[in-house]
Design an enzyme around this catalytic site. Sequence first.
Site, PDB file in Angstrom:
ATOM      1  N   GLU A 126     -26.199   7.801 -89.731  1.00 42.55           N
ATOM      2  CA  GLU A 126     -26.431   6.772 -90.739  1.00 42.55           C
ATOM      3  C   GLU A 126     -26.736   7.463 -92.061  1.00 42.55           C
ATOM      4  OE1 GLU A 126     -29.138   2.797 -91.699  1.00 42.55           O
ATOM      5  OE2 GLU A 126     -29.905   4.311 -90.309  1.00 42.55           O
ATOM      6  N   GLU A 153     -31.350  11.004 -95.150  1.00 50.75           N
ATOM      7  CA  GLU A 153     -32.078  10.293 -96.201  1.00 50.75           C
ATOM      8  C   GLU A 153     -32.642  11.316 -97.187  1.00 50.75           C
ATOM      9  OE1 GLU A 153     -33.563   7.922 -98.719  1.00 50.75           O
ATOM     10  OE2 GLU A 153     -32.773   6.868 -96.940  1.00 50.75           O
ATOM     11  N   ASP A 190     -26.897   1.956-102.610  1.00 52.88           N
ATOM     12  CA  ASP A 190     -26.986   1.602-104.025  1.00 52.88           C
ATOM     13  C   ASP A 190     -25.595   1.188-104.526  1.00 52.88           C
ATOM     14  OD1 ASP A 190     -27.277   1.558-106.839  1.00 52.88           O
ATOM     15  OD2 ASP A 190     -28.793   3.141-106.779  1.00 52.88           O
ATOM     16  N   LYS A 250     -22.561  -0.176-112.708  1.00 49.65           N
ATOM     17  CA  LYS A 250     -21.859   0.202-113.940  1.00 49.65           C
ATOM     18  C   LYS A 250     -20.607   1.010-113.606  1.00 49.65           C
ATOM     19  CE  LYS A 250     -25.926   0.066-116.905  1.00 49.65           C
ATOM     20  NZ  LYS A 250     -26.806   0.787-117.836  1.00 49.65           N
ATOM     21  N   ASP A 271     -25.202  -6.326 -99.096  1.00 53.52           N
ATOM     22  CA  ASP A 271     -25.451  -7.697 -99.571  1.00 53.52           C
ATOM     23  C   ASP A 271     -24.803  -7.928-100.921  1.00 53.52           C
ATOM     24  OD1 ASP A 271     -27.382  -5.815-100.713  1.00 53.52           O
ATOM     25  OD2 ASP A 271     -28.247  -7.577-101.671  1.00 53.52           O
ATOM     26  N   GLU A 309     -34.261  -3.006 -92.251  1.00 50.06           N
ATOM     27  CA  GLU A 309     -35.383  -3.697 -92.881  1.00 50.06           C
ATOM     28  C   GLU A 309     -34.902  -4.562 -94.050  1.00 50.06           C
ATOM     29  OE1 GLU A 309     -37.216   0.047 -91.059  1.00 50.06           O
ATOM     30  OE2 GLU A 309     -35.381  -0.446 -92.132  1.00 50.06           O
ATOM     31  N   TYR A 310     -34.014  -4.017 -94.874  1.00 51.15           N
ATOM     32  CA  TYR A 310     -33.470  -4.772 -96.002  1.00 51.15           C
ATOM     33  C   TYR A 310     -32.705  -6.003 -95.512  1.00 51.15           C
ATOM     34  CZ  TYR A 310     -34.508  -1.244 -99.571  1.00 51.15           C
ATOM     35  OH  TYR A 310     -35.140  -0.406-100.444  1.00 51.15           O
ATOM     36  N   GLU A 311     -31.940  -5.814 -94.470  1.00 52.57           N
ATOM     37  CA  GLU A 311     -31.118  -6.901 -93.947  1.00 52.57           C
ATOM     38  C   GLU A 311     -31.972  -8.067 -93.465  1.00 52.57           C
ATOM     39  OE1 GLU A 311     -27.330  -7.282 -90.855  1.00 52.57           O
ATOM     40  OE2 GLU A 311     -28.390  -5.378 -91.136  1.00 52.57           O
TER      41      GLU A 311
END
Length: 246
Positions: A76, A101, A150, A154, A186, A224-226
């Site tokens: 991941e 990470e 991320d 731009k 997302d 966690e974000y999901e």
Amino acid sequence: MRRRKIKGADERLLSYKHYIVNGMIDQKLPENSEDNSKSIFDNRVPIENEIYNTLINDYKGNWSNVFKNNNPIHIEVGTGRGKFITTLAQQNPDINYIALEIKEEVLLRAVEKADDLKLSNIAFIWGNVEFFDLYFSDKELSRIYINFCDPWPKKRYAKRRLTHSNFLELYRKKLKNDGEINFKTDNRDLFEFSLNEISSNDWMLKNISLDLANSDFDFNVTTEYEDKFMSLGQAIYRLEAVDIRK
């Protein structure tokens, strides 16, 4: 906004010697035009110090020895606090997992989860996807997960998006012939960019979802974000990609 580092997080992270691999490679500008790497972001080259040499000698091409078996290796990219990757490791003891990470304070939380669960089929790289070529040999990986990266909205930062063609070529080198990419976000604009970028670079798209929570996909493991996004009713986009050049 500049990230605020937590004092001592790096020392605490590196104390988990049975889980963590230090991939924070120092870099320098090339001394001449011929000494120039094919870096995704700029023309810096890695410094061949102890960290670099340990990665090259002990890990790159040797991950099966690290795990002490020949099971498939899934990674991941941008693992965050590790809910996704540690859940998969629990569910699939016959697959080896690597979590990559760059933020030591959040990676520490992921390592702590694995340690609490006593997982033996997972390792963590504190490092940068830019150095994929130094972490892994060609055809060493079976699957790459990219979750909620991320979006770099731009246009001038498009090359930093983890589904940009530069990254896709890097993944292509490291994946086995039957390897694949699984991607979730997302961000609709990033998903549309990714669909176009992936399909135009000789990858076959499959299992595309424009609203994962309300789809018929039965094997979703959340991050966690999901969980947060889904609780707000936000659409989650997902795809799988298989290299058709191989």
